[in-house]
Design a protein around this motif. Sequence first.
Motif, PDB file in Angstrom:
ATOM      1  N   VAL A 227       0.840  -1.187   0.000  1.00 55.28           N
ATOM      2  CA  VAL A 227       0.000   0.000   0.000  1.00 55.28           C
ATOM      3  C   VAL A 227       0.881   1.245   0.000  1.00 55.28           C
ATOM      4  O   VAL A 227       0.673   2.166  -0.791  1.00 55.28           O
ATOM      5  N   GLU A 280     -25.039  -0.597  11.492  1.00 53.76           N
ATOM      6  CA  GLU A 280     -23.839  -1.276  11.944  1.00 53.76           C
ATOM      7  C   GLU A 280     -22.576  -0.653  11.346  1.00 53.76           C
ATOM      8  O   GLU A 280     -21.571  -0.461  12.026  1.00 53.76           O
ATOM      9  N   VAL A 284     -19.540   1.801  13.660  1.00 52.65           N
ATOM     10  CA  VAL A 284     -18.260   1.173  13.974  1.00 52.65           C
ATOM     11  C   VAL A 284     -17.294   2.246  14.435  1.00 52.65           C
ATOM     12  O   VAL A 284     -17.084   3.238  13.739  1.00 52.65           O
ATOM     13  N   ARG A 288     -11.511   0.457  15.420  1.00 47.66           N
ATOM     14  CA  ARG A 288     -11.704  -0.854  14.809  1.00 47.66           C
ATOM     15  C   ARG A 288     -11.411  -0.839  13.324  1.00 47.66           C
ATOM     16  O   ARG A 288     -11.004  -1.842  12.753  1.00 47.66           O
ATOM     17  N   LEU A 292      -8.005  -0.556   8.363  1.00 45.89           N
ATOM     18  CA  LEU A 292      -8.595  -0.548   7.023  1.00 45.89           C
ATOM     19  C   LEU A 292      -8.302   0.742   6.277  1.00 45.89           C
ATOM     20  O   LEU A 292      -8.326   0.776   5.053  1.00 45.89           O
ATOM     21  N   TYR A 295      -6.071   0.883   3.190  1.00 43.45           N
ATOM     22  CA  TYR A 295      -6.609   0.264   1.975  1.00 43.45           C
ATOM     23  C   TYR A 295      -7.643   1.167   1.319  1.00 43.45           C
ATOM     24  O   TYR A 295      -7.725   1.257   0.092  1.00 43.45           O
ATOM     25  N   ILE A 296      -8.435   1.818   2.154  1.00 45.56           N
ATOM     26  CA  ILE A 296      -9.424   2.739   1.591  1.00 45.56           C
ATOM     27  C   ILE A 296      -8.697   3.853   0.837  1.00 45.56           C
ATOM     28  O   ILE A 296      -9.047   4.192  -0.295  1.00 45.56           O
ATOM     29  N   LEU A 298      -5.750   3.706  -0.450  1.00 41.87           N
ATOM     30  CA  LEU A 298      -5.111   3.131  -1.636  1.00 41.87           C
ATOM     31  C   LEU A 298      -6.100   3.066  -2.792  1.00 41.87           C
ATOM     32  O   LEU A 298      -5.822   3.514  -3.911  1.00 41.87           O
ATOM     33  N   VAL A 299      -7.281   2.492  -2.517  1.00 41.87           N
ATOM     34  CA  VAL A 299      -8.278   2.345  -3.576  1.00 41.87           C
ATOM     35  C   VAL A 299      -8.667   3.725  -4.099  1.00 41.87           C
ATOM     36  O   VAL A 299      -8.747   3.957  -5.314  1.00 41.87           O
TER      37      VAL A 299
ATOM     38  N   GLY B 151      -6.543  -4.040  -2.460  1.00 40.70           N
ATOM     39  CA  GLY B 151      -7.139  -3.190  -1.428  1.00 40.70           C
ATOM     40  C   GLY B 151      -8.561  -3.607  -1.124  1.00 40.70           C
ATOM     41  O   GLY B 151      -8.959  -3.746   0.042  1.00 40.70           O
ATOM     42  N   MET B 152      -9.348  -3.865  -2.186  1.00 43.58           N
ATOM     43  CA  MET B 152     -10.734  -4.283  -1.983  1.00 43.58           C
ATOM     44  C   MET B 152     -10.796  -5.609  -1.242  1.00 43.58           C
ATOM     45  O   MET B 152     -11.647  -5.801  -0.359  1.00 43.58           O
ATOM     46  N   GLU B 154      -8.643  -6.843   0.890  1.00 44.71           N
ATOM     47  CA  GLU B 154      -8.351  -6.652   2.314  1.00 44.71           C
ATOM     48  C   GLU B 154      -9.535  -5.981   3.007  1.00 44.71           C
ATOM     49  O   GLU B 154      -9.871  -6.320   4.156  1.00 44.71           O
ATOM     50  N   LEU B 155     -10.168  -5.037   2.320  1.00 40.25           N
ATOM     51  CA  LEU B 155     -11.301  -4.326   2.915  1.00 40.25           C
ATOM     52  C   LEU B 155     -12.439  -5.280   3.227  1.00 40.25           C
ATOM     53  O   LEU B 155     -12.985  -5.287   4.340  1.00 40.25           O
ATOM     54  N   ALA B 158     -11.619  -7.721   6.008  1.00 40.93           N
ATOM     55  CA  ALA B 158     -11.691  -7.116   7.338  1.00 40.93           C
ATOM     56  C   ALA B 158     -13.137  -6.820   7.719  1.00 40.93           C
ATOM     57  O   ALA B 158     -13.540  -7.002   8.871  1.00 40.93           O
ATOM     58  N   LEU B 161     -15.028  -9.657   9.228  1.00 45.50           N
ATOM     59  CA  LEU B 161     -14.820  -9.935  10.648  1.00 45.50           C
ATOM     60  C   LEU B 161     -15.519  -8.904  11.514  1.00 45.50           C
ATOM     61  O   LEU B 161     -15.739  -9.115  12.703  1.00 45.50           O
ATOM     62  N   MET B 162     -15.861  -7.777  10.926  1.00 45.03           N
ATOM     63  CA  MET B 162     -16.334  -6.647  11.707  1.00 45.03           C
ATOM     64  C   MET B 162     -17.845  -6.575  11.802  1.00 45.03           C
ATOM     65  O   MET B 162     -18.392  -6.250  12.850  1.00 45.03           O
ATOM     66  N   PHE B 163     -18.529  -6.880  10.707  1.00 45.71           N
ATOM     67  CA  PHE B 163     -19.973  -6.674  10.688  1.00 45.71           C
ATOM     68  C   PHE B 163     -20.706  -7.986  10.937  1.00 45.71           C
ATOM     69  O   PHE B 163     -20.620  -8.927  10.157  1.00 45.71           O
TER      70      PHE B 163
END
Lengths: 315, 446
Positions: A227, A280, A284, A288, A292, A295-296, A298-299, B151-152, B154-155, B158, B161-163
Motif C-alpha cells: 500500500v 452497523e 463502527v 476498529r 482498514l 486500503y481505503i 489506496l483504492v 485493497g478491496m 483486504e477491505l 476485514a 470480521l467486523m460486521f
Amino acid sequence: MEVFLVSLLNGLVYGMLLFMLSSGLTLIFSMMGVLNFAHASAYMLGAYFAFTISLYVGFWPALILAPLLCGLIGAAIEMYGLRRVHKNGHIAELLFTFGLALIIEKCVQMTWGLVAVPYRVPAGLDFPLFSVYGTNFHAYRAFMLLISALMFVSIWLALTRTRVGLIIQASLTHPEMVGALGHNVPRVFTLVFAGGTALAGLAGVIGGNYQVTEPSMAFAMGPIVFVVVVFGGLGSLTGCFIASLLMGLIQTFAIVLDYSLADLLKQLGITITSSTPFAEVLSVPLPRIGALLPYILLVLILLVKPRGLMGTRDT
Amino acid sequence: MSADADTLPRVTAATADVTPPRPFLREHWPWLAAILIAVVMPWFFFNWSTGRHSGFVLTMLSEIGLMTIFALSFNMQMGHTGLLSFGHAILFGLGGYCTAHALNAIKDGGLWLPTELVPLVGGVGGLFFGILFGYLATKQRATAFAMITMGMGELVAAAALMFMGFFGGEGGVSTNRVTGVSLLGASYSSSWQVYYLIVVWVVICVVLMRLQTMTPLGRMANACRDNFERAQFVGYDPRMVRFYQFMLSGFFAGIAGGLYAILYEIVTFDTVAAPKSATALLATYIGGAGGFFGPILGTILVVLLQSGVSLLSNAWLLYVGVLFIIMVMFAPGGIVGLIGAHAPIARIGRLRELAVPYIRVLIPGLFTMLGVVALVELASFTTIGASQGKKLAVGGLAVDTATALPWIVAAAALLLGGFWLRREAAAFRRRWDALMDEAKAQGAAV
C-alpha cells in the motif's frame, strides 16, 4: 493535547519503520517491475537473525550482521532466481516471490518454532527517555527514530551524491538508455535488490523487538508495505516517504480517536438507532477500522491518480 | 493464446465452408470423457461392505468441482482479459454469504427456491458485487488494477470480521442445505447427492464459460489484453470490455461460492480472504493461463495437494512453494504449456523416442525429491512436530530425528540425486533439442 503529542511521536516511529521497509521495495518495484512478495519475509528474517545473533554476541553486532545476511540472501535470490524467471514475465516473477515467501515462512517455523520468540529490546535502551504529560517515551523508540533518520539521510546521499546512486536513479526511469550507455544494468539490479532486502532486514532488526517476532509477521506486514509503495507512487522515494509517514500517523491516530460516523452525524443532528439502515456500518468506532484506512486510501488514490501520490510512471 | 489455438480445430476463413462440420462425438469426446470420469469417480471409493461412500473423497471431489468454476472465472480476468486480480475471492465469498442467507430464508419459509437453483443466488450476488467492485476497479488496468483489487480484498476480508449482521463475524454464517424444497425430490442430506448437484453445475458453468470465449465480447477481451490501444482504435472501449468481463467473472465466481455454501453449510471469512484468491491464481498459473483448460488441470492438482498432502505433512505449504518456484522457472506455460511443447514431436510421430530419456530423468528426479522431502520432514518433526507431540514414522518404523543417520541418508539422497539429475537432464536436453530440430526440419513445428 497530550494524546496528540504522544500519538504523533508513536506515529512517526511506526511511519519511519514503514519507510525503511518500503523504500527498498519502491526501488525494486520501480526499477525491475517486480511485485516482490518476499520483501516482508526479509523483514521477518532480519528480526529472527537478530534474535539469534543477539543471543551469542549481543544486540549491537546483530544490528550490522543481520541486515548484511539479509542482503546476501537478497543478492542470491536476484542472481539465481529472479534473473532466470524474468523472461517469463511479471506474473511469473510475482509467483516466484510468492513461492519464496511461503518457503521462508515455513523454514522460519521449522527453525524457530511456531510461537513468537522472546526477542527483547536491549537492556541498554530499556528505559524511559522522557515523559510527555505523564506518558513515558521509551528510549528504544527514540533509537528507532534515530536509526531510520540516519538511514534516510544515507540513502538520500547515496542516491544523489554517488555515481552508483545516479546510475540507479537513471535506471529507475530509463533502464534501456542506461544499458545502452554501457552500464551493467543487471548488476545494478542485483545491487538494488540486495540493498532493498538489507534495508528490510534492518527494519526487522529494530522492528522485531518493538513489535512481536513471530512467523506470521511477514504476511501481516506485506500488504501494508505494498500500500505504501503504490500510494507513494512508483519511482519516487519522496512519495514513499510521505506515504509511510501518512500511513504511520493514520494508523496510530485511528487507535486513539474513539469516534464513529454515528458520532459525526449526531453533531449534525441525525441520531443513529439500530433500526437505521447501515446502522452497523455507521456506528463502527474508528479504532476498529484503523487498519482498514490505508486500503481505503489506496483504492481512492488509484481511482483518481493511477500513478500514486508522486509517481513518475504508470504502475 | 498459443495453447488454446493448438487444441482448437484449425478452421480458417478460407477452409471454413469446405470442411464439413465434424461429428459431435468426435469433436467433444474429451469433454464427455471428463464428465463420465466425474460421474463414476465416487464409485471407485465406494465401500461395498458397509454400503457407504467415502466422505473424504466426495468432499474432495466436490471441492475440485467448485474450485474449477472459481479458477475458470478467475481466468476470465487473468488469462482472457489480462487483468491480474488479488481479490477475486471476494466475489466467491460474497456469493457464498448470499447463498447461505438465501438457504436460511428458504428454511424459514420466507423464500421459495428449490435447492438445485440456490447456487444461482450466489451467482446473482457475485454479479451484483462484480458490478459494484468492477465498476471501480476496471477504471484502471495492469498493476493499478491489481493493487485496487488487493485493497478491496483486504477491505472485504476485514469487513467480514467486523460486521455481524451480514457476515456473522468470526463464526461466519451457518446454514442447512436440507430445505425440503427440491425440483427432483432429492433431500440433499447425503453428500453424494450434493456431489452430483455440483457436477451438473460445473458442467453448465464450464460450457457457458467456454462459449463465452467465442462471443464477440470474449474475443474483444483478448484484443484488449494484447493491445488495448488498437482495440480502442477499432472503436471499442477497453474499459467497458474489462467491466463486462469482470461482471461475468463475478457471476461465475458467485455460483462457485454458492456451491461452497451448499457443500459445507457454513460460510466464514476465509472465503473472502487473500489465501482463497491466491489459490485461484496458483491453480490457474500451474494449469496454464494461456488456454481454456489449464485452470481445470491446475485446480485438480492444487486441491489434491491441499487436501492430500496437508493431511500427511506439517510442511505442505513449503512443498507448494517449491512447486511454484519450479513451475515458474521451468514451465511458465503451466501443465498445458508442458503438454503443448510436445506437439511438434508428436506430429512427426517420434514421441516414443522420448520415453527412455524421460525414465532416465525420472529416477534421479525421484531420488532428489525423496531427499528434499526427507530433510524437510526431519526438520519439521524436530521443531513443529515435537511441539505437537508427534513422532515421525516411515512405514510403521519410528525414526528418531535426534540421531544423525536419517539426516545423513536424506542429505546423501539429495546430493547424489541432484548430481545425477543434472547429468541426466543435460542428456535429456540434447535428445529433446535434436528431436525439435528434426521436427522443425520437417515443418511440423509452429
